[in-house]
Design an enzyme around this catalytic site. Structure first.
Site, PDB file in Angstrom:
ATOM      1  N   CYS A  88       8.675 -34.681 -22.448  1.00  0.00           N
ATOM      2  CA  CYS A  88       7.347 -35.141 -22.850  1.00  0.00           C
ATOM      3  C   CYS A  88       6.578 -34.013 -23.553  1.00  0.00           C
ATOM      4  O   CYS A  88       6.900 -33.664 -24.680  1.00  0.00           O
ATOM      5  CB  CYS A  88       6.595 -35.698 -21.647  1.00  0.00           C
ATOM      6  SG  CYS A  88       5.154 -36.711 -22.084  1.00  0.00           S
ATOM      7  N   HIS A 175      10.105 -39.505 -19.191  1.00  0.00           N
ATOM      8  CA  HIS A 175      10.207 -38.757 -17.935  1.00  0.00           C
ATOM      9  C   HIS A 175      11.442 -39.202 -17.148  1.00  0.00           C
ATOM     10  O   HIS A 175      11.393 -40.203 -16.422  1.00  0.00           O
ATOM     11  CB  HIS A 175       8.948 -38.964 -17.088  1.00  0.00           C
ATOM     12  CG  HIS A 175       7.744 -38.277 -17.617  1.00  0.00           C
ATOM     13  ND1 HIS A 175       7.420 -36.981 -17.280  1.00  0.00           N
ATOM     14  CD2 HIS A 175       6.787 -38.692 -18.495  1.00  0.00           C
ATOM     15  CE1 HIS A 175       6.312 -36.627 -17.905  1.00  0.00           C
ATOM     16  NE2 HIS A 175       5.911 -37.648 -18.660  1.00  0.00           N
ATOM     17  N   GLU A 177      12.633 -37.826 -14.569  1.00  0.00           N
ATOM     18  CA  GLU A 177      12.516 -37.441 -13.163  1.00  0.00           C
ATOM     19  C   GLU A 177      11.936 -38.542 -12.288  1.00  0.00           C
ATOM     20  O   GLU A 177      12.075 -38.477 -11.060  1.00  0.00           O
ATOM     21  CB  GLU A 177      11.673 -36.164 -13.023  1.00  0.00           C
ATOM     22  CG  GLU A 177      10.207 -36.289 -13.385  1.00  0.00           C
ATOM     23  CD  GLU A 177       9.898 -36.073 -14.852  1.00  0.00           C
ATOM     24  OE1 GLU A 177       8.750 -35.710 -15.162  1.00  0.00           O
ATOM     25  OE2 GLU A 177      10.795 -36.281 -15.694  1.00  0.00           O
ATOM     26  N   ASP A 234       8.966 -29.167  11.206  1.00  0.00           N
ATOM     27  CA  ASP A 234       8.994 -27.910  10.457  1.00  0.00           C
ATOM     28  C   ASP A 234       9.077 -26.701  11.383  1.00  0.00           C
ATOM     29  O   ASP A 234       9.944 -25.835  11.219  1.00  0.00           O
ATOM     30  CB  ASP A 234       7.753 -27.788   9.563  1.00  0.00           C
ATOM     31  CG  ASP A 234       7.645 -28.912   8.558  1.00  0.00           C
ATOM     32  OD1 ASP A 234       8.666 -29.586   8.317  1.00  0.00           O
ATOM     33  OD2 ASP A 234       6.549 -29.121   8.014  1.00  0.00           O
ATOM     34  N   THR A 236       9.872 -26.627  14.529  1.00  0.00           N
ATOM     35  CA  THR A 236      11.060 -26.688  15.385  1.00  0.00           C
ATOM     36  C   THR A 236      12.300 -26.211  14.645  1.00  0.00           C
ATOM     37  O   THR A 236      13.100 -25.431  15.182  1.00  0.00           O
ATOM     38  CB  THR A 236      11.285 -28.118  15.904  1.00  0.00           C
ATOM     39  OG1 THR A 236      10.140 -28.532  16.657  1.00  0.00           O
ATOM     40  CG2 THR A 236      12.513 -28.190  16.798  1.00  0.00           C
TER      41      THR A 236
END
Length: 524
Positions: A88, A175, A177, A234, A236
């Protein structure tokens, strides 16, 4: 690991961000087929880049390349001798740098469009047919840059795809993605794997070994590490990774702030301490937190009080820990994820503060500790995969996120023990019913909020005037955008009935059907 450390182990695609809302998705898509990608702002000076990428992707962006203050890439990227793909705005940047006119198009292209592949010999379009792609632009390239050829078109974009195959420079106006581009992932794979020759070695099995070795080398044979855990995925996963690397030289502290989920402290103690064998200390500081929250209604003040009190309690408890080798603790573990990094380094820079994030950053300065962030290169889905490889239960790994300030920001208005108890019990019932219905893993996050309003109701023959619970459930892949979850009405009816009948002080239940944006996930 730092970007330099990662790129020394894994072939890396560099994504230069021009501020597109989709930039982070480029990185995610590449990692989905096991190619590591690192995102940096488009202003990155190549001379300051201490590693060489296998290829470079220029993202989209909200600017026009011909504007006075438009961002432009360091032209030194074209001297790296690696393939380049412009998406783009990135395509328009390539054209602009090659002295080609770019201007406002007669028609805008936003949304789906039909891609026509004009040059099927182009390696970028291998196994890509005429397909639907996602457009988001008003500007367009007016002429073909010298040395380039047309590879694809759309109804409104005669230069929807261009390529200089001798220099391995490619541009596309759409795009790939986003999931709306039906063959976008194939195109990105063509670029990263077939054109850039990046190895598909990025996976969590390799990451575990690499990161454990890095931690051991960084910490050394004697140093001790401390870190806060909450029972969330996260902290843990970060704690278990640290435990795997250095054993009992890692000290985990769990602070019960009085605004956790029902029975949370006991659950964390059993799961992390007994189940995962992590060296854990649980501290009940609920009275301390709740006393400081008395009379406070502003959500930002709540967050700051909880954050500051947490630091105070954590420091106090850390001082009680006596390392077995008699040395001082040197490192602090923090469960930073890659989306946090993206937010801080994106071209837009640190965005306006919508909410103060609850973290332990203040501990670094106060305690003079060195920071370890073993998850800073990972997205949430990668953290979950890593957790399962480390032997953490599926239930814990796929647990919904829970905010650092806890139920304090789910009780709108003043936080009291009584208000917390109402919100906590309503939330427990809601999540219990979601699990019973087999919907928990379909939902990214769900919770109950206690609103600071009262509503008239009727129970038996008695008039009631009690509070309102708002239920929230969302679907998202990255928590940057989110849609509300479409429960069946019968499910909501059942949950509302249970809450009103089982939770004292509640007369009405509502369901929040606002997406993000414009709303945030949490109410405060």
């Amino acid at each position: 690991m730092s970007p330099v450390e990662v790129s020394n182990v894994f072939d890396t695609i560099l994504v230069l961000d021009f501020g597109s809302q989709y930039s982070h998705l480029i990185t995610r898509r590449l990692r989905e087929f096991n190619v590591y990608a690192e995102m940096l702002p488009c202003t990155q000076k190549i001379a300051d880049l201490h590693w060489k990428p296998k290829g470079v992707i220029l993202s989209g962006g909200p600017y026009s390349v011909y504007e006075k203050d438009a961002p432009h890439v360091d032209k030194a990227i074209f001297d790296l001798g690696v393939p380049i793909l412009g998406i783009c705005y990135g395509l328009q940047e390539i054209a602009w740098i090659n002295n080609t006119e770019v201007g406002r198009g007669e028609k805008r292209e936003y949304g789906p469009a039909t891609l026509r592949v004009e040059d099927k010999s182009c390696p970028l379009f291998a196994n890509v047919d005429h397909s639907t792609v996602w457009m988001s632009h008003h500007d367009k390239v007016h002429n073909l840059p010298a040395g380039f050829k047309i590879t694809a078109t759309s109804e409104n974009s005669p230069f929807c795809g261009i390529a200089n195959e001798d220099k391995q420079i490619y541009g596309i106006q759409f795009h790939p993605e986003v999931t709306h581009s039906t063959q976008g992932k194939t195109l990105l794979r063509n670029f990263a794997v077939d054109i850039c020759k990046a190895s598909q070695s990025w996976n969590m099995e390799n990451f575990i070994d690499t990161e454990i070795n890095r931690i051991r080398e960084l910490v050394g044979p004697d140093a001790e590490v401390i870190g806060a855990v909450s029972g969330g995925v996260d902290s843990t996963v970060a704690a278990k990774l640290m435990d795997r690397a250095i054993g009992d030289r890692f000290h985990a502290i769990m602070v019960d702030n009085g605004v956790l989920r029902l029975n949370e402290a006991a659950t964390v103690k059993k799961t992390l301490g007994e189940g995962l064998g992590i060296n854990l200390t649980v501290v009940d500081a609920s009275d301390e937190f709740l006393d400081k929250l008395k009379g406070v209604t502003d959500p930002e003040k709540k967050r700051k009080i909880i954050g500051n009190t947490f630091i105070h309690v954590f420091e106090r408890e850390a001082a009680k820990i006596q390392p077995k080798n008699g040395k001082e603790i040197e490192f602090l573990l923090q469960g930073t994820l890659y989306p946090d990094v993206i937010e801080s380094i994106s071209f837009k820079g640190p965005s306006q503060t919508i909410k103060t994030h609850h973290n332990v950053g203040g501990l670094l300065e106060n305690m003079k500790l060195k920071l370890i962030e073993p998850l800073r290169e990972l997205f949430k889905d990668e953290v979950r995969e890593l957790g399962e490889l480390l032997g953490i239960s599926h239930e814990l790994v796929w647990r919904h996120p829970f905010p650092g300030p806890g139920i304090a920001i789910r009780v709108l208005g003043e936080v009291t023990r009584e208000q917390v108890a109402i919100a906590r019990k309503a939330d427990y019932i809601y999540i219990e019913e979601i699990r019973k219905a087999g919907l928990y893993n379909n939902i990214s996050q769900a919770f109950a909020c206690l609103l600071p309003v009262k509503s008239v109701g009727v129970m038996g023959d008695q008039r009631t005037y009690e509070q309102v619970i708002a239920l929230r459930a969302i679907e998202t892949t990255d928590f940057m955008t989110a849609d509300w979850y479409p429960f069946e009405h019968s499910f909501l009816k059942k949950v509302a009935s249970r809450i009103v009948n089982e939770v004292d002080g509640v007369a009405r239940v509502t369901y929040d059907i606002t997406s993000k944006p414009p709303a945030t996930v949490e109410w405060e």
